[in-house]
Design an enzyme around this catalytic site. Structure first.
Site, PDB file in Angstrom:
ATOM      1  N   GLN A   1       0.820  -1.222   0.000  1.00  0.00           N
ATOM      2  CA  GLN A   1       0.000   0.000   0.000  1.00  0.00           C
ATOM      3  C   GLN A   1       0.853   1.271   0.000  1.00  0.00           C
ATOM      4  O   GLN A   1       0.665   2.173  -0.807  1.00  0.00           O
ATOM      5  CB  GLN A   1      -0.880   0.036   1.249  1.00  0.00           C
TER       6      GLN A   1
ATOM      7  N   ASP B   1      14.363  -9.850  -2.135  1.00  0.00           N
ATOM      8  CA  ASP B   1      13.809 -10.484  -0.931  1.00  0.00           C
ATOM      9  C   ASP B   1      14.702 -10.033   0.230  1.00  0.00           C
ATOM     10  O   ASP B   1      15.871 -10.397   0.306  1.00  0.00           O
ATOM     11  CB  ASP B   1      13.835 -12.005  -1.095  1.00  0.00           C
ATOM     12  N   ILE B   2      14.141  -9.225   1.105  1.00  0.00           N
ATOM     13  CA  ILE B   2      14.971  -8.597   2.146  1.00  0.00           C
ATOM     14  C   ILE B   2      15.485  -9.590   3.184  1.00  0.00           C
ATOM     15  O   ILE B   2      16.332  -9.235   3.999  1.00  0.00           O
ATOM     16  CB  ILE B   2      14.230  -7.424   2.846  1.00  0.00           C
TER      17      ILE B   2
ATOM     18  N   ALA C   1       7.216  -5.443   4.885  1.00  0.00           N
ATOM     19  CA  ALA C   1       6.968  -5.985   6.226  1.00  0.00           C
ATOM     20  C   ALA C   1       6.058  -7.186   6.125  1.00  0.00           C
ATOM     21  O   ALA C   1       5.374  -7.385   5.107  1.00  0.00           O
ATOM     22  CB  ALA C   1       6.304  -4.913   7.107  1.00  0.00           C
TER      23      ALA C   1
ATOM     24  N   THR D   1       2.801  -8.105   7.362  1.00  0.00           N
ATOM     25  CA  THR D   1       1.756  -7.251   7.941  1.00  0.00           C
ATOM     26  C   THR D   1       0.472  -8.000   8.327  1.00  0.00           C
ATOM     27  O   THR D   1      -0.503  -7.371   8.721  1.00  0.00           O
ATOM     28  CB  THR D   1       1.385  -6.109   6.963  1.00  0.00           C
TER      29      THR D   1
ATOM     30  N   ASP E   1       1.646   1.645  15.358  1.00  0.00           N
ATOM     31  CA  ASP E   1       1.045   1.968  16.659  1.00  0.00           C
ATOM     32  C   ASP E   1       0.907   0.705  17.526  1.00  0.00           C
ATOM     33  O   ASP E   1       0.711   0.807  18.731  1.00  0.00           O
ATOM     34  CB  ASP E   1      -0.341   2.600  16.460  1.00  0.00           C
TER      35      ASP E   1
ATOM     36  N   TYR F   1       2.903  -9.595  16.121  1.00  0.00           N
ATOM     37  CA  TYR F   1       3.252  -8.599  15.086  1.00  0.00           C
ATOM     38  C   TYR F   1       3.879  -7.362  15.730  1.00  0.00           C
ATOM     39  O   TYR F   1       4.949  -6.902  15.322  1.00  0.00           O
ATOM     40  CB  TYR F   1       1.985  -8.229  14.294  1.00  0.00           C
TER      41      TYR F   1
ATOM     42  N   LYS G   1       7.687  -5.875  15.241  1.00  0.00           N
ATOM     43  CA  LYS G   1       7.914  -4.520  14.729  1.00  0.00           C
ATOM     44  C   LYS G   1       8.738  -3.697  15.726  1.00  0.00           C
ATOM     45  O   LYS G   1       9.610  -2.927  15.330  1.00  0.00           O
ATOM     46  CB  LYS G   1       6.584  -3.821  14.432  1.00  0.00           C
TER      47      LYS G   1
ATOM     48  N   TRP H   1      -3.399   2.079  11.266  1.00  0.00           N
ATOM     49  CA  TRP H   1      -4.649   1.842  10.510  1.00  0.00           C
ATOM     50  C   TRP H   1      -4.513   2.280   9.042  1.00  0.00           C
ATOM     51  O   TRP H   1      -5.333   3.050   8.534  1.00  0.00           O
ATOM     52  CB  TRP H   1      -5.813   2.576  11.156  1.00  0.00           C
TER      53      TRP H   1
HETATM   54  N1  LIG Z   1      -1.295  -1.873   7.043  1.00  0.00           N
HETATM   55  C1  LIG Z   1      -1.450  -1.265   8.214  1.00  0.00           C
HETATM   56  O1  LIG Z   1      -2.564  -1.109   8.720  1.00  0.00           O
HETATM   57  C2  LIG Z   1      -0.249  -0.738   8.947  1.00  0.00           C
HETATM   58  C3  LIG Z   1      -0.437  -0.091  10.168  1.00  0.00           C
HETATM   59  C4  LIG Z   1       0.673   0.406  10.843  1.00  0.00           C
HETATM   60  C5  LIG Z   1       1.941   0.253  10.299  1.00  0.00           C
HETATM   61  N2  LIG Z   1       2.091  -0.401   9.110  1.00  0.00           N
HETATM   62  C6  LIG Z   1       3.449  -0.556   8.585  1.00  0.00           C
HETATM   63  O2  LIG Z   1       3.541   0.243   7.401  1.00  0.00           O
HETATM   64  C7  LIG Z   1       4.429  -0.366   6.461  1.00  0.00           C
HETATM   65  C8  LIG Z   1       3.757  -0.467   5.122  1.00  0.00           C
HETATM   66  O3  LIG Z   1       2.557  -1.224   5.277  1.00  0.00           O
HETATM   67  P1  LIG Z   1       1.642  -1.617   4.032  1.00  0.00           P
HETATM   68  O4  LIG Z   1       0.226  -1.641   4.512  1.00  0.00           O
HETATM   69  O5  LIG Z   1       2.023  -0.818   2.836  1.00  0.00           O
HETATM   70  O6  LIG Z   1       2.108  -3.133   3.858  1.00  0.00           O
HETATM   71  P2  LIG Z   1       1.728  -4.149   2.715  1.00  0.00           P
HETATM   72  O7  LIG Z   1       0.676  -3.563   1.821  1.00  0.00           O
HETATM   73  O8  LIG Z   1       1.481  -5.463   3.366  1.00  0.00           O
HETATM   74  O9  LIG Z   1       3.076  -4.201   1.874  1.00  0.00           O
HETATM   75  C9  LIG Z   1       4.230  -4.824   2.341  1.00  0.00           C
HETATM   76  C10 LIG Z   1       4.985  -5.331   1.130  1.00  0.00           C
HETATM   77  O10 LIG Z   1       6.173  -5.976   1.604  1.00  0.00           O
HETATM   78  C11 LIG Z   1       6.331  -7.161   0.840  1.00  0.00           C
HETATM   79  N3  LIG Z   1       7.185  -8.130   1.506  1.00  0.00           N
HETATM   80  C12 LIG Z   1       6.859  -9.053   2.431  1.00  0.00           C
HETATM   81  N4  LIG Z   1       7.930  -9.824   2.726  1.00  0.00           N
HETATM   82  C13 LIG Z   1       8.952  -9.354   1.972  1.00  0.00           C
HETATM   83  C14 LIG Z   1      10.307  -9.755   1.793  1.00  0.00           C
HETATM   84  N5  LIG Z   1      10.820 -10.796   2.457  1.00  0.00           N
HETATM   85  N6  LIG Z   1      11.087  -9.066   0.930  1.00  0.00           N
HETATM   86  C15 LIG Z   1      10.569  -8.007   0.243  1.00  0.00           C
HETATM   87  N7  LIG Z   1       9.294  -7.607   0.320  1.00  0.00           N
HETATM   88  C16 LIG Z   1       8.491  -8.282   1.183  1.00  0.00           C
HETATM   89  C17 LIG Z   1       4.904  -7.657   0.686  1.00  0.00           C
HETATM   90  O11 LIG Z   1       4.820  -8.647  -0.301  1.00  0.00           O
HETATM   91  P3  LIG Z   1       3.644  -9.778  -0.157  1.00  0.00           P
HETATM   92  O12 LIG Z   1       2.360  -9.026  -0.259  1.00  0.00           O
HETATM   93  O13 LIG Z   1       3.928 -10.662  -1.315  1.00  0.00           O
HETATM   94  O14 LIG Z   1       3.840 -10.401   1.174  1.00  0.00           O
HETATM   95  C18 LIG Z   1       4.189  -6.368   0.335  1.00  0.00           C
HETATM   96  O15 LIG Z   1       4.252  -6.075  -1.049  1.00  0.00           O
HETATM   97  C19 LIG Z   1       4.858  -1.684   7.098  1.00  0.00           C
HETATM   98  O16 LIG Z   1       6.075  -1.501   7.760  1.00  0.00           O
HETATM   99  C20 LIG Z   1       3.784  -1.956   8.131  1.00  0.00           C
HETATM  100  O17 LIG Z   1       4.269  -2.745   9.202  1.00  0.00           O
HETATM  101  C21 LIG Z   1       1.030  -0.878   8.422  1.00  0.00           C
END
Ligand SMILES: NC(=O)c1ccc[n+]([C@@H]2O[C@H](COP(=O)([O-])OP(=O)(O)OC[C@H]3O[C@@H](n4cnc5c(N)ncnc54)[C@H](OP(=O)(O)O)[C@@H]3O)[C@@H](O)[C@H]2O)c1
Length: 309
Positions: free
Chosen positions: A33, A58-59, A82, A84, A124, A147, A151, A172
């Site tokens: 996202q 792949d990190i 991450a 997630t 959060d 989770y 984090k 969120w």
């Molecule tokens: N979503 C929330 O509500 C939320 C809330 C608070 C904080 N955050 C933090 O905000 C950040 C961005 O969140 P987001 O919602 O954009 O996350 P997201 O949509 O789940 O995107 C994370 C991306 O990381 C990829 N990924 C997973 N494992 C990986 C690996 N080993 N190597 C490389 N890429 C990998 C995922 O691929 P796959 O889809 O193939 O797994 C996905 O494309 C994250 O740090 C998350 O913890 C998110």
């Protein structure tokens, strides 16, 4: 370097000829996202971008990470990748730990070694939610889910191994991309006559587009003023609501005839526990980067517009 004057329709305009540094910016998790939201506005800053997701980088693969840094020599890394899946993380702690903690640590080490700055995204969910006023960056962390724990470990590892890290805790997150609460509510709201949504978890939704704009602001400051203020910052949209309020707002805004029933978390058990209160205080970010963060309803309207609604 320096200033020069040009004439345009008899008006003298002073322009700065100061050279803007073209930065190399790498993004992990670029298909997620936040990653996609960054792609969308990347050309608002003059830079060379390297967007990567698991297929390109792949990190969790140390050699691949090292090769990537050698090949692209980024100046800034924006670490959005991450694990997630909050509920799944309870039963898949090993992989969540590997991605959110260990891989973040290794990326920070590479950054330190190659003199690369890093923006690390956190959550959060590092808090236990027992607070009564918006969390500031120095408040005590005490995650109540696997989770959240992975984090928090990632944050600590990044902070301890990289002097140039900026950590942004958000909450969120939703966007026009991928799966998220707003899109699920829109889908269910069309299909169902009523929905039960918890009203006793309070926080602030964050439009990934707003967060991407905040990140661009940090990059602009660095590019134009060499300003890079390390540390932890909270970043969500402004305002406060419950998931119930958010769902009701979505139904009203989309003019969907679906009744939203408020229920307690007790009535909607999930594998992972979530904080009852996780409102973040954004004053440090707004003051440091002189950046106005929009209210969550304005940001959600912007997302609606991107969805063509
Ligand atoms: N979503 C929330 O509500 C939320 C809330 C608070 C904080 N955050 C933090 O905000 C950040 C961005 O969140 P987001 O919602 O954009 O996350 P997201 O949509 O789940 O995107 C994370 C991306 O990381 C990829 N990924 C997973 N494992 C990986 C690996 N080993 N190597 C490389 N890429 C990998 C995922 O691929 P796959 O889809 O193939 O797994 C996905 O494309 C994250 O740090 C998350 O913890 C998110």
């Amino acid at each position: 370097m320096g200033n020069s004057a040009i004439f345009f329709e008899n008006r003298q305009i002073s322009i700065s000829l100061q050279k803007i540094r073209i930065m190399k910016i790498a993004v992990t998790g670029a298909n997620g996202q936040l990653g996609q939201s960054l792609r969308k506005i990347a050309n608002s800053i003059q830079s060379e971008w390297f967007f990567t997701d698991i297929d390109e980088l792949d990190i969790t693969q140390d050699d691949a990470v090292e090769d990537f840094f050698k090949q692209h020599t980024p100046d800034v890394l924006i670490h959005c990748a991450a694990y997630t899946a909050v509920d799944k993380a309870e039963s898949q702690q090993k992989i969540a730990h590997k991605v959110n903690h260990i891989a973040s640590y290794k990326l920070a080490l590479q950054c330190q070694k190659t003199n690369c700055k890093m923006i690390h995204i956190s959550t959060d969910y590092v808090f236990d939610g027992r607070h009564y006023k918006p969390y500031v960056e120095t408040d005590r962390c005490k995650p109540i889910s696997a989770y959240g724990q992975t984090k928090l470990s990632g944050e600590i590892a990044v902070r301890n191994s990289l002097s140039d890290a900026i950590i942004l805790r958000t909450s969120w997150l939703y966007s026009e991309f991928g799966e998220n609460f707003l899109k699920t509510m829109l889908k269910l709201g069309k299909a169902r006559e009523e929905l039960n949504v918890v009203f006793d978890q309070t926080g602030t939704p964050t439009y990934a587009g707003s967060l991407a704009e905040g990140i661009i602001r940090i990059l602009q400051d660095y590019q134009t003023e060499n300003k890079w203020v390390t540390g932890i910052y909270h970043f969500s949209n402004q305002g406060v609501c419950s998931w119930y309020d958010f769902a009701q707002w979505i139904m009203d805004e989309a003019k969907l005839d679906c009744q939203i029933n408020p229920i307690t978390t007790e009535k909607f058990p999930t594998p992972a526990r979530r904080p009852f209160y996780s409102v973040l205080n954004k004053a440090k970010f707004e003051n440091t980067f002189e950046h106005h963060i929009p209210h969550w309803t304005d940001a959600a309207k912007a997302c609606f517009s991107q969805l063509g609604l």
